[in-house]
Design a protein around this motif. Structure first.
Motif, PDB file in Angstrom:
ATOM      1  N   LYS A  34      24.028   2.297 -88.624  1.00  0.00           N
ATOM      2  CA  LYS A  34      23.228   1.712 -87.537  1.00  0.00           C
ATOM      3  C   LYS A  34      21.735   1.742 -87.854  1.00  0.00           C
ATOM      4  O   LYS A  34      20.953   1.063 -87.223  1.00  0.00           O
ATOM      5  N   TYR A  35      21.346   2.538 -88.833  1.00  0.00           N
ATOM      6  CA  TYR A  35      19.936   2.717 -89.168  1.00  0.00           C
ATOM      7  C   TYR A  35      19.617   2.089 -90.514  1.00  0.00           C
ATOM      8  O   TYR A  35      20.420   2.143 -91.448  1.00  0.00           O
ATOM      9  N   ASP A  36      18.431   1.503 -90.599  1.00  0.00           N
ATOM     10  CA  ASP A  36      17.951   0.884 -91.838  1.00  0.00           C
ATOM     11  C   ASP A  36      16.528   1.372 -92.081  1.00  0.00           C
ATOM     12  O   ASP A  36      15.625   1.068 -91.305  1.00  0.00           O
ATOM     13  N   PHE A  37      16.351   2.111 -93.132  1.00  0.00           N
ATOM     14  CA  PHE A  37      15.038   2.670 -93.464  1.00  0.00           C
ATOM     15  C   PHE A  37      14.383   1.934 -94.631  1.00  0.00           C
ATOM     16  O   PHE A  37      13.382   2.390 -95.179  1.00  0.00           O
ATOM     17  N   SER A  38      14.925   0.797 -95.025  1.00  0.00           N
ATOM     18  CA  SER A  38      14.474   0.103 -96.226  1.00  0.00           C
ATOM     19  C   SER A  38      13.028  -0.386 -96.159  1.00  0.00           C
ATOM     20  O   SER A  38      12.436  -0.671 -97.192  1.00  0.00           O
ATOM     21  N   GLU A  39      12.443  -0.477 -94.981  1.00  0.00           N
ATOM     22  CA  GLU A  39      11.051  -0.914 -94.855  1.00  0.00           C
ATOM     23  C   GLU A  39      10.056   0.246 -94.960  1.00  0.00           C
ATOM     24  O   GLU A  39       8.855   0.016 -95.001  1.00  0.00           O
ATOM     25  N   HIS A  40      10.563   1.463 -95.009  1.00  0.00           N
ATOM     26  CA  HIS A  40       9.665   2.617 -95.119  1.00  0.00           C
ATOM     27  C   HIS A  40       8.999   2.598 -96.489  1.00  0.00           C
ATOM     28  O   HIS A  40       9.659   2.327 -97.499  1.00  0.00           O
ATOM     29  N   PRO A  41       7.700   2.865 -96.580  1.00  0.00           N
ATOM     30  CA  PRO A  41       7.000   2.776 -97.871  1.00  0.00           C
ATOM     31  C   PRO A  41       7.526   3.730 -98.947  1.00  0.00           C
ATOM     32  O   PRO A  41       7.388   3.451-100.136  1.00  0.00           O
ATOM     33  N   ASN A  42       8.167   4.817 -98.563  1.00  0.00           N
ATOM     34  CA  ASN A  42       8.684   5.776 -99.540  1.00  0.00           C
ATOM     35  C   ASN A  42      10.155   5.538 -99.863  1.00  0.00           C
ATOM     36  O   ASN A  42      10.739   6.258-100.658  1.00  0.00           O
ATOM     37  N   PHE A  43      10.752   4.531 -99.246  1.00  0.00           N
ATOM     38  CA  PHE A  43      12.167   4.223 -99.473  1.00  0.00           C
ATOM     39  C   PHE A  43      12.396   3.841-100.925  1.00  0.00           C
ATOM     40  O   PHE A  43      11.639   3.069-101.506  1.00  0.00           O
ATOM     41  N   TRP A  44      13.464   4.382-101.518  1.00  0.00           N
ATOM     42  CA  TRP A  44      13.796   4.078-102.902  1.00  0.00           C
ATOM     43  C   TRP A  44      15.104   3.296-102.980  1.00  0.00           C
ATOM     44  O   TRP A  44      15.169   2.228-103.571  1.00  0.00           O
TER      45      TRP A  44
END
Length: 70
Positions: A34-44
């Motif tokens: 349900k969560y998407d963190f792909s836009e976070h600047p530290n996302f790898w």
């Protein structure tokens, strides 16, 4: 599920802004799909196993693609 707790989306910035990772450290965060963190600047990267995802974050922000650089 334990990885669907209320306020879960606040954990990533707390860890990454809290200076708890070493300079070369990686933070691996387990969460539901349900969560998407792909836009976070530290996302790898993210890895999915059914409805469970593992998002990987580096201690330092990821650099933009070379197309974005001058």
């Amino acid at each position: 599920a334990p990885y669907d707790l209320e306020g879960l989306e606040e954990i990533v910035p707390l860890v990454l802004e809290g200076n708890v990772l070493r300079e070369d450290g990686i933070f691996i965060f387990e969460h539901s799909d349900k969560y998407d963190f792909s836009e976070h600047p530290n996302f790898w990267q993210t890895r999915s196993y059914g409805s469970v995802n593992f998002s990987f974050f580096t201690a330092e922000p990821q650099e933009a693609d070379s197309e974005d650089k001058e």
